[in-house]
Enzyme design. Sequence first.
Site, PDB file in Angstrom:
ATOM      1  N   HIS A  10      31.800  51.554  -6.413  1.00 42.80           N
ATOM      2  CA  HIS A  10      32.407  51.300  -7.717  1.00 42.80           C
ATOM      3  C   HIS A  10      31.392  50.594  -8.603  1.00 42.80           C
ATOM      4  O   HIS A  10      30.613  49.782  -8.108  1.00 42.80           O
ATOM      5  CB  HIS A  10      33.663  50.426  -7.557  1.00 42.80           C
ATOM      6  CG  HIS A  10      34.581  50.503  -8.737  1.00 42.80           C
ATOM      7  ND1 HIS A  10      34.401  49.740  -9.862  1.00 42.80           N
ATOM      8  CD2 HIS A  10      35.674  51.276  -8.959  1.00 42.80           C
ATOM      9  CE1 HIS A  10      35.353  50.038 -10.730  1.00 42.80           C
ATOM     10  NE2 HIS A  10      36.129  50.969 -10.219  1.00 42.80           N
ATOM     11  N   GLU A  67      40.452  55.238  -4.939  1.00 43.32           N
ATOM     12  CA  GLU A  67      40.697  56.673  -4.811  1.00 43.32           C
ATOM     13  C   GLU A  67      40.931  57.063  -3.351  1.00 43.32           C
ATOM     14  O   GLU A  67      41.582  58.055  -3.053  1.00 43.32           O
ATOM     15  CB  GLU A  67      39.511  57.478  -5.368  1.00 43.32           C
ATOM     16  CG  GLU A  67      39.180  57.196  -6.813  1.00 43.32           C
ATOM     17  CD  GLU A  67      40.144  57.842  -7.779  1.00 43.32           C
ATOM     18  OE1 GLU A  67      41.241  58.241  -7.353  1.00 43.32           O
ATOM     19  OE2 GLU A  67      39.808  57.944  -8.963  1.00 43.32           O
TER      20      GLU A  67
END
Length: 373
Positions: free
Chosen positions: A258, A313
């Site tokens: 991320h 996700e």
Amino acid sequence: MTIPVSGLRPASASGLDNVVAAETRLSHVDGEAGRLIIAGHDVEELAATHDFEGAVAALCAAAGLDQAPAGEALRAALGEAREAAFALVPGLLQLAAGAPITEGLRTGLSLLGDEADAPDHIRLLGAAAVFTAALCRAAEGKAPVAPDGQAGHAEDFLHMLRGEPASAAEIDALNAYMVTVSDHGMNASTFTARVIAATRAGTVSAIVGALCALKGPLHGGAPGPVLDMLDEIGARENIESWLEHALAGGARLMGFGHRVYKVRDPRADVFNKAVTILTNGNERVRFARDVEVAALAALRKAKPGSRIDTNMEYYTAVLLEALGIPRDAVTSVFAMARIAGWTAHVMEQERVGRLIRPQSVYVGPWPDGRAAA
Ligand code: COA
């Protein structure tokens, strides 16, 4: 708010890292602490205490939209918006026949006008749920199911998708998902929405643009590939060799890494908990956990200098699969929820923001033969 670039040097050749593009009251991401605050609530607490309608109302209030409906009025307004959107479904299904679900949703949302009487966020939220459900059913050759204007938003979406009522546990799980992803700081799609809103192009245009940014695999398009990865690995004995081979070939493991979180994404834990409750920790969930542990170890070995951890996700994929959401529709379901955040950012941008117009540094040739900068 100023944008701190030094002179006319690129703020970052690699993606505007650490550049502050807006002040917002909507959400805050602390990537070092692994903390997400939405409209004044820690995300774990918001997901445990609010349904999706509650999160929408909290975001509208945080955006300064004092007149926005909340509570029962919001539930009824969303129901009306779903019913109004259903009238557009036959035309949409013709236009989007054969297209991937997210592209169909993009077409559907662009059918809505930028000028309308109903509040934009409610029209868009209602339409996204109706269009996504109808597009999923059409992909399976099934006729659309009409919305029930009296039902809760998550409940009605699952009903429109399946043609039969969902269980209370499923409705709770979808609400937890939708609340958790309702907003997330200045991510790529939210920035896109704010750039478009800043030109005063209108909310629908801003949200269509945001959806286009969301659909990329480096942003909201990762969950489908997460499931593909789990399927390709297939069995426990293949996990380590599959991961090693993928990383050696330069692949990115979907569901990991991320730009802002340098520790575990707090949303991954909300989804892990929700899917464990929903499935009673079934074999698919246990397998996903084993792959996660092995992937983190493999990433530490392959990328010792990078702080790569699980992002949301990863468990989004497992949770939405357990809810029976088709793989191709996961990004659209993400968008159905994130429209709450995007539209709140549009309201905030229109209320307090200026035209967003950064600079670039010209490095091409000059007509007089001068050397590039
Ligand atoms: N798998 C393998 N390597 C990864 C990785 C992943 N999931 N995420 C980052 N890396 C590696 C990069 O290849 C890079 O390696 P290098 O320095 O040897 O080139 C290094 O870690 C730094 O990556 P970088 O591209 O600078 O990070 P970023 O902040 O731009 O990327 C993401 C963030 C999300 C785009 C990236 O982590 C990624 O592609 N993840 C997979 C897709 C995904 O899950 N997206 C959903 C995000 S919520």
